[in-house]
Write a protein that holds these residues in place. Structure first.
Motif, PDB file in Angstrom:
ATOM      1  N   ARG A  57       7.665   1.047  -4.976  1.00  0.00           N
ATOM      2  CA  ARG A  57       7.135   2.229  -5.640  1.00  0.00           C
ATOM      3  C   ARG A  57       7.723   3.476  -4.997  1.00  0.00           C
ATOM      4  NH1 ARG A  57       0.796   0.103  -5.947  1.00  0.00           N
ATOM      5  NH2 ARG A  57       1.214  -1.553  -7.466  1.00  0.00           N
ATOM      6  N   ARG A  58       7.461   4.620  -5.610  1.00  0.00           N
ATOM      7  CA  ARG A  58       7.947   5.900  -5.081  1.00  0.00           C
ATOM      8  C   ARG A  58       6.839   6.918  -5.192  1.00  0.00           C
ATOM      9  NH1 ARG A  58      13.769   5.384  -5.067  1.00  0.00           N
ATOM     10  NH2 ARG A  58      13.785   7.428  -4.087  1.00  0.00           N
ATOM     11  N   VAL A  59       6.850   7.870  -4.255  1.00  0.00           N
ATOM     12  CA  VAL A  59       5.884   8.956  -4.322  1.00  0.00           C
ATOM     13  C   VAL A  59       6.489  10.180  -3.643  1.00  0.00           C
ATOM     14  CG1 VAL A  59       4.719   8.355  -2.137  1.00  0.00           C
ATOM     15  CG2 VAL A  59       3.472   9.602  -3.912  1.00  0.00           C
ATOM     16  N   ARG A  60       6.240  11.345  -4.207  1.00  0.00           N
ATOM     17  CA  ARG A  60       6.656  12.590  -3.545  1.00  0.00           C
ATOM     18  C   ARG A  60       5.662  12.903  -2.444  1.00  0.00           C
ATOM     19  NH1 ARG A  60       9.903  17.245  -6.546  1.00  0.00           N
ATOM     20  NH2 ARG A  60      11.613  15.934  -7.319  1.00  0.00           N
ATOM     21  N   ALA A  61       6.171  13.041  -1.242  1.00  0.00           N
ATOM     22  CA  ALA A  61       5.309  13.252  -0.071  1.00  0.00           C
ATOM     23  C   ALA A  61       6.015  14.191   0.883  1.00  0.00           C
ATOM     24  CB  ALA A  61       5.010  11.920   0.616  1.00  0.00           C
ATOM     25  N   GLY A  62       5.509  15.419   1.000  1.00  0.00           N
ATOM     26  CA  GLY A  62       6.153  16.393   1.875  1.00  0.00           C
ATOM     27  C   GLY A  62       7.547  16.718   1.386  1.00  0.00           C
ATOM     28  N   VAL A  63       8.534  16.566   2.268  1.00  0.00           N
ATOM     29  CA  VAL A  63       9.916  16.902   1.919  1.00  0.00           C
ATOM     30  C   VAL A  63      10.669  15.723   1.312  1.00  0.00           C
ATOM     31  CG1 VAL A  63      10.021  18.663   3.726  1.00  0.00           C
ATOM     32  CG2 VAL A  63      10.786  16.319   4.232  1.00  0.00           C
ATOM     33  N   LEU A  64       9.992  14.590   1.168  1.00  0.00           N
ATOM     34  CA  LEU A  64      10.664  13.368   0.738  1.00  0.00           C
ATOM     35  C   LEU A  64      10.137  12.818  -0.578  1.00  0.00           C
ATOM     36  CD1 LEU A  64      10.681  11.354   4.096  1.00  0.00           C
ATOM     37  CD2 LEU A  64      12.571  12.676   3.141  1.00  0.00           C
ATOM     38  N   ASP A  65      10.996  12.086  -1.234  1.00  0.00           N
ATOM     39  CA  ASP A  65      10.610  11.142  -2.277  1.00  0.00           C
ATOM     40  C   ASP A  65      10.663   9.778  -1.593  1.00  0.00           C
ATOM     41  OD1 ASP A  65      10.026  10.184  -4.911  1.00  0.00           O
ATOM     42  OD2 ASP A  65      12.115   9.573  -5.091  1.00  0.00           O
ATOM     43  N   ILE A  66       9.505   9.282  -1.186  1.00  0.00           N
ATOM     44  CA  ILE A  66       9.445   8.095  -0.334  1.00  0.00           C
ATOM     45  C   ILE A  66       9.389   6.834  -1.183  1.00  0.00           C
ATOM     46  CG2 ILE A  66       8.099   6.837   1.389  1.00  0.00           C
ATOM     47  CD1 ILE A  66       7.199   9.474   2.541  1.00  0.00           C
ATOM     48  N   ALA A  67      10.274   5.899  -0.887  1.00  0.00           N
ATOM     49  CA  ALA A  67      10.231   4.570  -1.487  1.00  0.00           C
ATOM     50  C   ALA A  67       9.413   3.667  -0.569  1.00  0.00           C
ATOM     51  CB  ALA A  67      11.637   4.019  -1.660  1.00  0.00           C
ATOM     52  N   PHE A  68       8.500   2.905  -1.143  1.00  0.00           N
ATOM     53  CA  PHE A  68       7.646   2.050  -0.330  1.00  0.00           C
ATOM     54  C   PHE A  68       7.220   0.822  -1.120  1.00  0.00           C
ATOM     55  CE2 PHE A  68       4.856   4.741  -2.740  1.00  0.00           C
ATOM     56  CZ  PHE A  68       3.713   3.986  -3.012  1.00  0.00           C
ATOM     57  N   HIS A  69       6.925  -0.227  -0.403  1.00  0.00           N
ATOM     58  CA  HIS A  69       6.337  -1.421  -1.003  1.00  0.00           C
ATOM     59  C   HIS A  69       4.836  -1.382  -0.760  1.00  0.00           C
ATOM     60  CE1 HIS A  69      10.012  -3.702  -2.003  1.00  0.00           C
ATOM     61  NE2 HIS A  69      10.538  -3.083  -0.955  1.00  0.00           N
ATOM     62  N   GLU A  70       4.078  -1.881  -1.724  1.00  0.00           N
ATOM     63  CA  GLU A  70       2.624  -1.923  -1.579  1.00  0.00           C
ATOM     64  C   GLU A  70       2.116  -3.274  -2.041  1.00  0.00           C
ATOM     65  OE1 GLU A  70      -1.296   0.867  -2.357  1.00  0.00           O
ATOM     66  OE2 GLU A  70       0.533   1.234  -3.519  1.00  0.00           O
ATOM     67  N   SER A  71       1.185  -3.809  -1.291  1.00  0.00           N
ATOM     68  CA  SER A  71       0.650  -5.134  -1.576  1.00  0.00           C
ATOM     69  C   SER A  71      -0.825  -5.164  -1.210  1.00  0.00           C
ATOM     70  CB  SER A  71       1.417  -6.195  -0.769  1.00  0.00           C
ATOM     71  OG  SER A  71       1.052  -7.500  -1.144  1.00  0.00           O
ATOM     72  N   GLY A  72      -1.559  -6.112  -1.806  1.00  0.00           N
ATOM     73  CA  GLY A  72      -2.978  -6.252  -1.506  1.00  0.00           C
ATOM     74  C   GLY A  72      -3.843  -5.371  -2.375  1.00  0.00           C
ATOM     75  N   PRO A  73      -5.164  -5.541  -2.292  1.00  0.00           N
ATOM     76  CA  PRO A  73      -6.086  -4.774  -3.135  1.00  0.00           C
ATOM     77  C   PRO A  73      -6.138  -3.305  -2.739  1.00  0.00           C
ATOM     78  CG  PRO A  73      -7.313  -6.092  -1.545  1.00  0.00           C
ATOM     79  CD  PRO A  73      -5.880  -6.511  -1.429  1.00  0.00           C
ATOM     80  N   GLU A  74      -6.151  -2.418  -3.714  1.00  0.00           N
ATOM     81  CA  GLU A  74      -6.189  -0.981  -3.435  1.00  0.00           C
ATOM     82  C   GLU A  74      -7.460  -0.585  -2.695  1.00  0.00           C
ATOM     83  OE1 GLU A  74      -5.669   3.301  -5.788  1.00  0.00           O
ATOM     84  OE2 GLU A  74      -5.369   1.398  -6.833  1.00  0.00           O
ATOM     85  N   SER A  75      -8.528  -1.368  -2.869  1.00  0.00           N
ATOM     86  CA  SER A  75      -9.797  -1.057  -2.208  1.00  0.00           C
ATOM     87  C   SER A  75      -9.893  -1.626  -0.794  1.00  0.00           C
ATOM     88  CB  SER A  75     -10.961  -1.604  -3.036  1.00  0.00           C
ATOM     89  OG  SER A  75     -10.860  -3.023  -3.161  1.00  0.00           O
ATOM     90  N   GLY A  76      -8.863  -2.347  -0.361  1.00  0.00           N
ATOM     91  CA  GLY A  76      -8.908  -2.975   0.950  1.00  0.00           C
ATOM     92  C   GLY A  76      -8.646  -1.993   2.082  1.00  0.00           C
ATOM     93  N   PRO A  77      -8.882  -2.405   3.323  1.00  0.00           N
ATOM     94  CA  PRO A  77      -8.589  -1.547   4.478  1.00  0.00           C
ATOM     95  C   PRO A  77      -7.105  -1.177   4.493  1.00  0.00           C
ATOM     96  CG  PRO A  77      -9.842  -3.486   5.148  1.00  0.00           C
ATOM     97  CD  PRO A  77      -9.429  -3.719   3.737  1.00  0.00           C
ATOM     98  N   PRO A  78      -6.772   0.107   4.514  1.00  0.00           N
ATOM     99  CA  PRO A  78      -5.358   0.500   4.451  1.00  0.00           C
ATOM    100  C   PRO A  78      -4.615   0.248   5.765  1.00  0.00           C
ATOM    101  CG  PRO A  78      -6.823   2.277   3.727  1.00  0.00           C
ATOM    102  CD  PRO A  78      -7.667   1.266   4.431  1.00  0.00           C
ATOM    103  N   VAL A  79      -3.403  -0.235   5.620  1.00  0.00           N
ATOM    104  CA  VAL A  79      -2.519  -0.500   6.742  1.00  0.00           C
ATOM    105  C   VAL A  79      -1.147   0.041   6.370  1.00  0.00           C
ATOM    106  CG1 VAL A  79      -1.335  -2.294   8.055  1.00  0.00           C
ATOM    107  CG2 VAL A  79      -3.757  -2.572   7.478  1.00  0.00           C
ATOM    108  N   VAL A  80      -0.521   0.788   7.275  1.00  0.00           N
ATOM    109  CA  VAL A  80       0.843   1.266   7.071  1.00  0.00           C
ATOM    110  C   VAL A  80       1.724   0.645   8.145  1.00  0.00           C
ATOM    111  CG1 VAL A  80       2.379   3.243   6.828  1.00  0.00           C
ATOM    112  CG2 VAL A  80      -0.007   3.432   6.103  1.00  0.00           C
ATOM    113  N   LEU A  81       2.777  -0.049   7.711  1.00  0.00           N
ATOM    114  CA  LEU A  81       3.703  -0.728   8.605  1.00  0.00           C
ATOM    115  C   LEU A  81       5.025   0.029   8.611  1.00  0.00           C
ATOM    116  CD1 LEU A  81       3.078  -4.408   7.396  1.00  0.00           C
ATOM    117  CD2 LEU A  81       1.886  -3.167   9.223  1.00  0.00           C
ATOM    118  N   LEU A  82       5.503   0.393   9.790  1.00  0.00           N
ATOM    119  CA  LEU A  82       6.648   1.290   9.922  1.00  0.00           C
ATOM    120  C   LEU A  82       7.791   0.622  10.671  1.00  0.00           C
ATOM    121  CD1 LEU A  82       4.138   3.982  10.858  1.00  0.00           C
ATOM    122  CD2 LEU A  82       5.712   4.341   8.948  1.00  0.00           C
ATOM    123  N   HIS A  83       8.945   0.546  10.011  1.00  0.00           N
ATOM    124  CA  HIS A  83      10.099  -0.124  10.605  1.00  0.00           C
ATOM    125  C   HIS A  83      10.833   0.792  11.585  1.00  0.00           C
ATOM    126  CE1 HIS A  83      13.290   2.007   8.367  1.00  0.00           C
ATOM    127  NE2 HIS A  83      12.476   2.002   7.326  1.00  0.00           N
TER     128      HIS A  83
END
Length: 311
Positions: A10-36
């Motif tokens: 997916r993509r989203v405009r965030a700050g100075v970037l158009d960030i590409a990201f993968h998203e998985s799991g239920p939207e209502s679940g505890p959020p986790v961000v994994l950073l390479h």
């Protein structure tokens, strides 16, 4: 198969970037961000994501600035790789996805982004998983020499301080990055297919500029983006991590020996556990995905308690 494990792109405009990201799991679940980290990409988490998603977490895995499909919105924005920029991108992503608080987990550059976000905006971080422990860069002391056995591990950083290094990264980015994978994780027997999944991420047109700036800025060899000057001033105070944290070192890490973080306990004022992992190099999510996922899940407990159960 790997793309399916990460979830849709997916993509989203965030700050100075158009960030590409993968998203998985239920939207209502505890959020986790994994950073390479560098020189890696989102595929580092291919085996971690299904474990977290199956446990009910909302898992977001973004491409950092300069990697993969992530792009700058404005051509005039400085291609900064400084630590405050990476953390600000993370905060902007949380805002854009309307995530008030998440467990932040990362290694290498991703560990820096997570650590910096945790110290600057602790209300947005429910917990921190950080490989190589405290990842805020101490730029004021970056010119002080380390023991020789540690200095030789950073040869690539001194290389990037030169214009020859910039040209070398531009001309040989895949060969150089694959060499770093091998040197940094000497006991990780990755195959060609694993490498080829990540290698295209380094073809981003901003990759070279951001990598070179990152390694020069952290040693005071390049000016930062004025937009982050106030944040960098805060980080110069080396603020402590007050959120719950789980940190790791790999005993086979070819970049930072486990002894390198042994004296970092005073940087953590919240609950923290630290572990040394035999047989693990620098890329823990791919070398020990189950253990990495377990640490993330351990820190999601407060978010699970705060999330209403479905009726």
């Amino acid at each position: 198969m790997t793309e399916a494990m990460l979830g849709p792109l997916r993509r989203v405009r965030a700050g100075v970037l158009d960030i590409a990201f993968h998203e998985s799991g239920p939207e209502s679940g505890p959020p986790v961000v994994l950073l390479h980290g560098f020189p890696y990409d989102v595929h580092a988490y291919a085996e971690v994501v299904p474990i977290l998603a199956d446990a009910g977490c909302r898992v977001v895995v973004p491409y950092l600035r300069g990697f993969g499909p992530t792009q700058f919105i404005d051509d005039a924005t400085p291609r900064s790789g400084e630590q405050a920029a990476l953390a600000s991108d993370l905060l902007a992503l949380l805002d854009a996805l309307r995530i008030p608080q998440a467990v932040l987990a990362g290694y290498d550059w991703g560990g820096t982004a997570a650590c910096v976000a945790a110290v600057l905006w602790p209300e947005r971080c429910a917990g921190l998983v950080s490989f190589n422990s405290y990842k805020v860069q101490n730029i004021a002391q970056a010119g002080e020499p380390a023991p020789p056995e540690n200095e030789f591990r950073y040869w690539y950083q001194w290389y990037f301080h030169t214009e020859r290094g910039r040209a070398g990264l531009a001309q040989n980015r895949r060969a150089l990055c694959r060499l770093l994978w091998t040197l940094w994780s000497p006991t990780w027997a990755f195959d060609d297919a694993t490498w080829e999944r990540s290698a295209p991420a380094f073809d981003n047109p901003d990759f070279v500029d951001i990598v070179i700036h990152s390694y020069r800025h952290r040693y005071g060899q390049a000016e930062g983006d004025p937009a982050y000057a106030a944040l960098q001033a805060q980080l110069a105070q080396m603020p402590t991590v007050s959120v719950p944290a789980i940190t790791f070192d790999g005993e086979d890490d070819g970049v930072m020996a486990p002894e390198g973080t042994a004296d970092q306990g005073h940087h953590f004022t919240g609950p923290r556990t630290h572990h040394r992992l035999p047989g693990v190099g620098h890329n823990m999510p791919q070398e020990a995905p189950q253990r990495f996922a377990e640490a993330v899940l351990e820190l999601t407990a407060p978010l699970r308690r705060a999330t209403p159960s479905p009726e």
